[in-house]
Design a protein around this motif. Structure first.
Motif, PDB file in Angstrom:
ATOM      1  N   TYR A  35       0.839  -1.199   0.000  1.00  0.00           N
ATOM      2  CA  TYR A  35       0.000   0.000   0.000  1.00  0.00           C
ATOM      3  C   TYR A  35       0.874   1.249   0.000  1.00  0.00           C
ATOM      4  N   GLN A  37       0.407   5.365   1.292  1.00  0.00           N
ATOM      5  CA  GLN A  37      -0.444   6.287   2.028  1.00  0.00           C
ATOM      6  C   GLN A  37       0.082   7.708   1.889  1.00  0.00           C
ATOM      7  N   GLY A  40      -2.920  12.420   5.410  1.00  0.00           N
ATOM      8  CA  GLY A  40      -4.339  12.704   5.578  1.00  0.00           C
ATOM      9  C   GLY A  40      -5.275  11.777   4.826  1.00  0.00           C
ATOM     10  N   GLU A  41      -4.712  10.743   4.220  1.00  0.00           N
ATOM     11  CA  GLU A  41      -5.539   9.820   3.439  1.00  0.00           C
ATOM     12  C   GLU A  41      -5.399   8.397   3.969  1.00  0.00           C
ATOM     13  N   GLY A  42      -6.280   7.532   3.499  1.00  0.00           N
ATOM     14  CA  GLY A  42      -6.147   6.125   3.846  1.00  0.00           C
ATOM     15  C   GLY A  42      -5.172   5.432   2.914  1.00  0.00           C
ATOM     16  N   PRO A  43      -4.642   4.278   3.334  1.00  0.00           N
ATOM     17  CA  PRO A  43      -3.749   3.517   2.457  1.00  0.00           C
ATOM     18  C   PRO A  43      -4.465   3.079   1.178  1.00  0.00           C
TER      19      PRO A  43
ATOM     20  N   PHE B  90      -8.999   3.806  10.996  1.00  0.00           N
ATOM     21  CA  PHE B  90      -9.321   3.426   9.623  1.00  0.00           C
ATOM     22  C   PHE B  90     -10.224   2.207   9.609  1.00  0.00           C
ATOM     23  N   GLY B 106     -10.938   2.981   4.083  1.00  0.00           N
ATOM     24  CA  GLY B 106     -11.601   4.270   4.058  1.00  0.00           C
ATOM     25  C   GLY B 106     -10.588   5.382   4.245  1.00  0.00           C
ATOM     26  N   GLN B 107     -11.077   6.612   4.307  1.00  0.00           N
ATOM     27  CA  GLN B 107     -10.183   7.775   4.381  1.00  0.00           C
ATOM     28  C   GLN B 107      -9.779   8.124   5.800  1.00  0.00           C
TER      29      GLN B 107
END
Lengths: 111, 114
Positions: A35, A37, A40-43, B90, B106-107
């Motif tokens: 992944y 990342q 401020g975001e998800g993987p 998450f 998810g974010q």
């Protein structure tokens, strides 16, 4: 829980250079996932590997499922500034679909 | 993007108050997960679900409970929030592709306990 050792912890490279990182486990995994990342975001899933010895590419990214099933490698060729981020490996032992994560490799690309 | 929505995205709460985070998926995947992410620890599994009303503990489950009354929703509850639960949370879902199993995130929800 499972121990996943990811190295290196951080990398500072020049734009255009190739990057290699790896992940090792004390247990056998049936699946390896890589992944990326962004802050401020998800993987976001980059590459999934399902068979020992498998080599899979996604653009400039190439990942391999180690023959022992206890390790995996991710290579990025000709790095560019947008490659900056944290890269995580994850493994699944296939016992209840539990995924275990490495602690991440922070990549900085210097233009 | 995988159809995963977390709410709220940010929350500040006081110590001792209950907090519930929601994860909603539109992919009809069987498995759903809650992870927390802290500097130096990566992603650690709190709880996961393998079906409606079927849940199990992860490696850092103390102080957390979960519920899944519908396939699409997975709730994480902090019964009495503590400062050590300040983290980014998450949600993830797991599905099977042609090759095998993959997990999508998810974010995230940034929770601050003051």
């Amino acid at each position: 829980g499972q121990q996943l050792n990811q190295s290196p912890q951080s990398m500072f490279i020049q734009e255009g250079e190739d990057v290699s990182m790896n992940c090792t486990s004390s247990s056998i995994f049936n699946t390896w996932l890589w992944y990326k990342q962004d802050p401020g975001e998800g993987p976001v899933l980059l590459i999934a590997l399902y068979k020992a010895g498998e080599l899979t590419s996604n653009g400039r990214l190439t990942a391999q499922f180690g023959i022992t099933r206890k390790d995996s490698f991710l290579n990025i060729s000709a790095s560019i500034p947008s490659d900056v981020g944290i890269y995580f490996c994850a493994g699944d032992t296939n016992t209840g679909n539990q995924f275990y994560f490495g602690t991440g490799t922070s990549l900085t690309v210097i233009p | 993007d995988a159809g995963i929505t977390q709410s709220p995205r940010h929350k500040v709460t006081e110590t001792g108050t209950p907090v519930t985070l929601r994860c909603h998926q539109t992919e009809n995947h069987r498995y759903m997960y809650w992870y927390r992410q802290d500097p130096g620890h990566g992603l650690r599994l709190i709880h996961y679900s393998y079906g409606v009303k079927d849940t199990d503990k992860g490696e850092v489950s103390d102080g957390y409970s979960v519920s899944r009354s519908k396939t699409e929703d997975f709730l994480l509850t902090l019964e009495s929030a503590t400062s050590s639960q300040t983290s980014v949370y998450f949600c993830a879902i797991s599905g099977t592709s042609a090759g095998g199993t993959e997990a999508f995130f998810g974010q995230g929800t940034r929770l601050t306990v003051v």
